[in-house]
Motif scaffolding. Sequence first.
Motif, PDB file in Angstrom:
ATOM      1  N   SER A  12       0.564  -1.149   0.092  1.00 21.21           N
ATOM      2  CA  SER A  12      -0.083  -0.126   0.018  1.00 21.21           C
ATOM      3  C   SER A  12       0.643   1.263  -0.014  1.00 21.21           C
ATOM      4  CB  SER A  12      -1.007   0.077   1.100  1.00 21.21           C
ATOM      5  OG  SER A  12       0.000   0.052   2.416  1.00 21.21           O
ATOM      6  N   LEU A  13       2.111   1.077   0.093  1.00 22.89           N
ATOM      7  CA  LEU A  13       3.174   2.369   0.143  1.00 22.89           C
ATOM      8  C   LEU A  13       3.064   2.998  -1.419  1.00 22.89           C
ATOM      9  CD1 LEU A  13       4.477   3.664   2.375  1.00 22.89           C
ATOM     10  CD2 LEU A  13       6.589   2.563   1.767  1.00 22.89           C
ATOM     11  N   PRO A  14       3.086   4.257  -1.286  1.00 21.36           N
ATOM     12  CA  PRO A  14       3.186   4.987  -2.599  1.00 21.36           C
ATOM     13  C   PRO A  14       4.371   4.637  -3.475  1.00 21.36           C
ATOM     14  CG  PRO A  14       2.035   6.198  -1.164  1.00 21.36           C
ATOM     15  CD  PRO A  14       2.800   5.155  -0.454  1.00 21.36           C
ATOM     16  N   THR A  15       4.394   4.134  -4.539  1.00 19.90           N
ATOM     17  CA  THR A  15       5.783   3.803  -5.369  1.00 19.90           C
ATOM     18  C   THR A  15       6.556   4.999  -5.254  1.00 19.90           C
ATOM     19  OG1 THR A  15       4.676   2.609  -6.686  1.00 19.90           O
ATOM     20  CG2 THR A  15       6.759   3.149  -7.660  1.00 19.90           C
ATOM     21  N   ARG A  16       6.446   6.160  -5.188  1.00 16.90           N
ATOM     22  CA  ARG A  16       7.183   7.567  -5.187  1.00 16.90           C
ATOM     23  C   ARG A  16       7.927   7.709  -4.070  1.00 16.90           C
ATOM     24  NH1 ARG A  16       4.960  11.710  -2.535  1.00 16.90           N
ATOM     25  NH2 ARG A  16       3.035  11.617  -1.818  1.00 16.90           N
ATOM     26  N   ARG A  17       7.389   6.901  -2.697  1.00 17.52           N
ATOM     27  CA  ARG A  17       7.982   6.837  -1.621  1.00 17.52           C
ATOM     28  C   ARG A  17       9.096   6.027  -1.397  1.00 17.52           C
ATOM     29  NH1 ARG A  17       5.615   7.725   3.885  1.00 17.52           N
ATOM     30  NH2 ARG A  17       7.824   8.262   3.947  1.00 17.52           N
ATOM     31  N   VAL A  18       8.472   4.759  -1.508  1.00 17.88           N
ATOM     32  CA  VAL A  18       9.424   3.505  -1.322  1.00 17.88           C
ATOM     33  C   VAL A  18      10.435   3.734  -2.438  1.00 17.88           C
ATOM     34  CG1 VAL A  18       9.566   1.131  -1.494  1.00 17.88           C
ATOM     35  CG2 VAL A  18       7.327   2.343  -0.784  1.00 17.88           C
ATOM     36  N   GLY A  19      10.224   3.750  -3.494  1.00 16.48           N
ATOM     37  CA  GLY A  19      11.268   3.879  -4.428  1.00 16.48           C
ATOM     38  C   GLY A  19      11.748   2.244  -4.604  1.00 16.48           C
ATOM     39  N   HIS A  20      12.409   2.032  -5.598  1.00 14.75           N
ATOM     40  CA  HIS A  20      12.796   0.613  -5.703  1.00 14.75           C
ATOM     41  C   HIS A  20      14.294   0.638  -5.157  1.00 14.75           C
ATOM     42  CE1 HIS A  20       9.660  -0.462  -8.468  1.00 14.75           C
ATOM     43  NE2 HIS A  20       9.664   0.739  -8.602  1.00 14.75           N
ATOM     44  N   ALA A  21      14.546   1.665  -4.349  1.00 14.95           N
ATOM     45  CA  ALA A  21      16.015   1.707  -3.881  1.00 14.95           C
ATOM     46  C   ALA A  21      16.029   1.064  -2.805  1.00 14.95           C
ATOM     47  CB  ALA A  21      16.173   3.185  -3.533  1.00 14.95           C
ATOM     48  N   ALA A  22      14.887   0.609  -1.860  1.00 14.66           N
ATOM     49  CA  ALA A  22      14.965   0.037  -0.696  1.00 14.66           C
ATOM     50  C   ALA A  22      15.488  -1.222  -0.846  1.00 14.66           C
ATOM     51  CB  ALA A  22      13.418   0.228  -0.038  1.00 14.66           C
ATOM     52  N   VAL A  23      15.185  -1.969  -1.923  1.00 16.55           N
ATOM     53  CA  VAL A  23      15.304  -3.350  -2.016  1.00 16.55           C
ATOM     54  C   VAL A  23      16.483  -3.870  -1.575  1.00 16.55           C
ATOM     55  CG1 VAL A  23      15.775  -5.271  -3.399  1.00 16.55           C
ATOM     56  CG2 VAL A  23      13.994  -3.552  -3.985  1.00 16.55           C
ATOM     57  N   PHE A  24      17.739  -3.022  -1.570  1.00 17.86           N
ATOM     58  CA  PHE A  24      18.887  -3.619  -1.113  1.00 17.86           C
ATOM     59  C   PHE A  24      19.132  -3.250   0.404  1.00 17.86           C
ATOM     60  CE2 PHE A  24      21.689  -6.080  -3.458  1.00 17.86           C
ATOM     61  CZ  PHE A  24      20.694  -6.210  -4.934  1.00 17.86           C
ATOM     62  N   TYR A 180      23.432   2.017  -8.539  1.00 17.42           N
ATOM     63  CA  TYR A 180      22.233   1.698  -9.686  1.00 17.42           C
ATOM     64  C   TYR A 180      21.482   0.874  -8.822  1.00 17.42           C
ATOM     65  CZ  TYR A 180      19.662   1.543 -13.943  1.00 17.42           C
ATOM     66  OH  TYR A 180      19.111   1.531 -15.105  1.00 17.42           O
ATOM     67  N   LEU A 181      20.330   1.436  -8.173  1.00 20.84           N
ATOM     68  CA  LEU A 181      19.452   0.448  -7.127  1.00 20.84           C
ATOM     69  C   LEU A 181      18.181  -0.037  -7.987  1.00 20.84           C
ATOM     70  CD1 LEU A 181      19.589   2.451  -4.218  1.00 20.84           C
ATOM     71  CD2 LEU A 181      21.085   0.691  -4.761  1.00 20.84           C
ATOM     72  N   SER A 182      17.988   0.574  -9.067  1.00 22.47           N
ATOM     73  CA  SER A 182      16.700   0.149  -9.879  1.00 22.47           C
ATOM     74  C   SER A 182      16.694   0.723 -11.198  1.00 22.47           C
ATOM     75  CB  SER A 182      15.223   0.249  -9.150  1.00 22.47           C
ATOM     76  OG  SER A 182      14.360   0.210  -9.831  1.00 22.47           O
ATOM     77  N   ALA A 183      16.172   0.111 -12.219  1.00 22.36           N
ATOM     78  CA  ALA A 183      15.939   0.621 -13.669  1.00 22.36           C
ATOM     79  C   ALA A 183      14.749   1.469 -13.586  1.00 22.36           C
ATOM     80  CB  ALA A 183      15.573  -0.441 -14.382  1.00 22.36           C
ATOM     81  N   GLN A 184      14.050   1.620 -12.421  1.00 22.77           N
ATOM     82  CA  GLN A 184      12.877   2.463 -12.139  1.00 22.77           C
ATOM     83  C   GLN A 184      13.228   3.725 -11.634  1.00 22.77           C
ATOM     84  OE1 GLN A 184      10.043   0.982 -13.840  1.00 22.77           O
ATOM     85  NE2 GLN A 184      11.407  -0.724 -13.967  1.00 22.77           N
ATOM     86  N   GLY A 185      12.410   4.751 -12.147  1.00 20.13           N
ATOM     87  CA  GLY A 185      12.533   5.983 -11.365  1.00 20.13           C
ATOM     88  C   GLY A 185      13.910   6.632 -11.541  1.00 20.13           C
ATOM     89  N   GLU A 186      14.693   7.257 -10.630  1.00 20.47           N
ATOM     90  CA  GLU A 186      15.860   7.867 -10.825  1.00 20.47           C
ATOM     91  C   GLU A 186      17.009   7.051 -10.394  1.00 20.47           C
ATOM     92  OE1 GLU A 186      15.589  11.565  -8.538  1.00 20.47           O
ATOM     93  OE2 GLU A 186      13.783  12.233  -9.402  1.00 20.47           O
ATOM     94  N   HIS A 187      16.979   5.706 -10.235  1.00 25.95           N
ATOM     95  CA  HIS A 187      17.787   4.790 -10.132  1.00 25.95           C
ATOM     96  C   HIS A 187      18.403   4.718  -8.904  1.00 25.95           C
ATOM     97  CE1 HIS A 187      16.679   4.478 -14.325  1.00 25.95           C
ATOM     98  NE2 HIS A 187      17.424   5.460 -14.702  1.00 25.95           N
TER      99      HIS A 187
END
Length: 256
Positions: A12-24, A180-187
Amino acid sequence: MATYTRNRIIGSLPTRRVGHAAVFAASLLLGLASGSLNAKDSRGMAPIDAYLLDRATEISLARSAAPAAISKDATVLMLTRTGYETAVKGTNGFVCYVGRGFGGAPDWPERWDTRILAAACDNPPAVPTMTALLKLRTALTLAGKTDVQIMDRIKAALRTGEIPPLAAGAMCYMMSKNAYLSAQGEHNMAHVMFYVPTGDGTTWGANLPGSPVIGGNYWYLLPGHDADIATLPPISVFLVATSTFSDGTPAGPHAM
């Protein structure tokens, strides 16, 4: 590694806040995968050479995860064809490394993306558990083990004490300007992560409106993984964005 966590942190957390950065979070963390698989992801792992860096580049990128006052005396790991090896022996107990997509959760859509270079630096309390989990998962993946085999091996390592319970005060720096944490957003997103042996993120106020703290379970959150979660020690990851990169230059707000 890390999670963390590509809009994996809490569905439920908005994509713009979580980012794909958090994965690592080494991580690389968590649950609800989103986004589309690219061709490389859908085909599986690329040839190992596609994930390797030359020694100088890997060491420099790994050190950039944390401010120089920390990383200059840290141990630095380097990815090889069989897993992580020590490239530089440090003196302050910190361990810096560059996580790849396959070091995180197996259901992440960018798992096999060769562009993922997640510079991270675990502090001394995090190393015996979190760095060890990353190293074990990575070695088993490169050895061709299946996800089931990898999880069984991780469970055994935790059960026997080969990988000890998470210590108090465990955390990780992920402040590299060149990650480079994700191909999405600002990476990328400069941040620090805190590993906590709890399954309840409400005590941190994580993910609440206006809270700067993003949180989630280090283990799986997808349907069907409930049985695995019940047999694993609780580990939550709490992520806080920083206003600067490790070199002190400004890191503006990111819409990952």
